[in-house]
Enzyme design. Structure first.
Site, mmCIF file in Angstrom:
data_model
loop_
_atom_site.group_PDB
_atom_site.id
_atom_site.type_symbol
_atom_site.label_atom_id
_atom_site.label_comp_id
_atom_site.label_asym_id
_atom_site.label_seq_id
_atom_site.Cartn_x
_atom_site.Cartn_y
_atom_site.Cartn_z
ATOM 1 N N LYS A 283 0.822 -1.212 0.000
ATOM 2 C CA LYS A 283 0.000 0.000 0.000
ATOM 3 C C LYS A 283 0.855 1.261 0.000
ATOM 4 C CE LYS A 283 -2.178 -0.774 3.911
ATOM 5 N NZ LYS A 283 -1.470 -1.998 4.347
ATOM 6 N N ARG B 186 -8.946 1.410 9.408
ATOM 7 C CA ARG B 186 -8.543 0.050 9.750
ATOM 8 C C ARG B 186 -9.615 -0.668 10.547
ATOM 9 N NH1 ARG B 186 -2.664 0.854 9.431
ATOM 10 N NH2 ARG B 186 -1.555 -1.102 9.711
ATOM 11 N N ARG C 96 11.762 -7.056 5.020
ATOM 12 C CA ARG C 96 11.718 -5.642 4.616
ATOM 13 C C ARG C 96 12.713 -4.809 5.401
ATOM 14 N NH1 ARG C 96 6.081 -2.365 4.956
ATOM 15 N NH2 ARG C 96 6.178 -2.726 7.192
ATOM 16 N N ARG D 177 12.046 -2.442 10.614
ATOM 17 C CA ARG D 177 11.050 -1.768 11.434
ATOM 18 C C ARG D 177 10.816 -2.600 12.682
ATOM 19 N NH1 ARG D 177 5.650 0.095 8.234
ATOM 20 N NH2 ARG D 177 4.614 -0.856 10.023
ATOM 21 N N ARG E 191 0.132 -8.731 13.622
ATOM 22 C CA ARG E 191 -0.468 -7.683 12.776
ATOM 23 C C ARG E 191 -1.408 -8.307 11.737
ATOM 24 N NH1 ARG E 191 4.684 -5.100 10.632
ATOM 25 N NH2 ARG E 191 3.351 -3.704 9.450
#
Ligand code: AMP
Length: 220
Positions: free
Chosen positions: A15, A90, A127, A157, A168
């Protein structure tokens, strides 16, 4: 007419990357609630202090706080010509609040990025992002690469560790995926296959925006 976009999809679906590009091409802001929160955490503001533990655990920050942040941001002059929302809404409550915020501001184009969950775990746990500006590193960047935007150091992260990624994804299934049904019946809802190269995903998103009768990119 303004281009109002909601990017929907699980963490790691792409996204942010796609929102960046759409925003740039249309000359409108990307509004990423995750980026706003991370910035607050880094600056140690009261919001950042309240949000940090929740984010580190992979849970959601409260609806009232999030709605307040988005209401204020979408009220800024640069968002009046449109925006790309990344990471908001969300929850169904956030989606309902967004309707109120946007009353009279034209239709919302909802772009859903679909990616299988095993691919998401793989993408997120490998990532790397820039520790200074937050930009995503290219997935194939060498281990010692620096940020392509600002030269900063690339880091993982805090919430991209495998355990937090799984949480998540669970939170997405429980609290965010009901939004797919919330939006599905609309003429401006577009599911897009996010499990293809980013350029192909972007083309599909572009076609969706065009078929919604929305303005063409500023620079195309
Ligand atoms: P993201 O960068 O979109 O993956 O967001 C990172 C984290 O920020 C999430 O795991 C949540 O803890 C928090 N967050 C971002 N956007 C929202 C939102 N709309 N509602 C609640 N929490 C959010």
């Amino acid at each position: 007419m303004s281009l109002n976009v909601v990017m929907l999809g699980p963490p790691g679906a792409g996204k942010g990357t796609q929102a960046d590009r759409l925003a740039r091409e249309h000359g409108i802001p990307k509004v990423s609630t995750g980026d706003i929160l991370r910035d607050a955490v880094q600056r140690g503001t009261p919001l950042g202090k309240a949000a940090k533990a929740v984010m580190d655990a992979g849970k959601l920050v409260g609806d009232d706080i999030m709605v307040g942040i988005v209401r204020e941001r979408l009220d800024q002059p640069d968002a009046r010509r449109g925006f790309i929302l990344d990471g908001f809404p969300r929850t169904v409550a956030q989606a309902e609040a967004l309707e109120g915020i946007l009353a009279g501001r034209g239709p919302v184009v909802v772009l859903l990025l679909d990616v299988p969950s095993e691919e998401l775990v793989k993408r997120l746990s490998s990532r790397r992002v820039c520790g200074a500006c937050g930009a995503n590193a290219a997935p194939n960047a060498p281990a010692d690469a620096r940020c392509g935007q600002c030269g900063g150091e690339l880091v993982q992260r805090r919430d991209d560790s495998e355990a937090v990624v799984r949480e998540r994804l669970r939170v997405y299934e429980a609290q965010t995926s009901p939004l797919v049904e919330h939006y599905r019946g609309r003429a401006t809802f577009f599911p897009v296959d996010g499990n293809q190269p980013p350029a192909a995903v972007y083309e599909a998103l572009r076609e969706a925006v065009a078929s919604a009768g929305m303005p063409a990119p500023r620079t195309a």
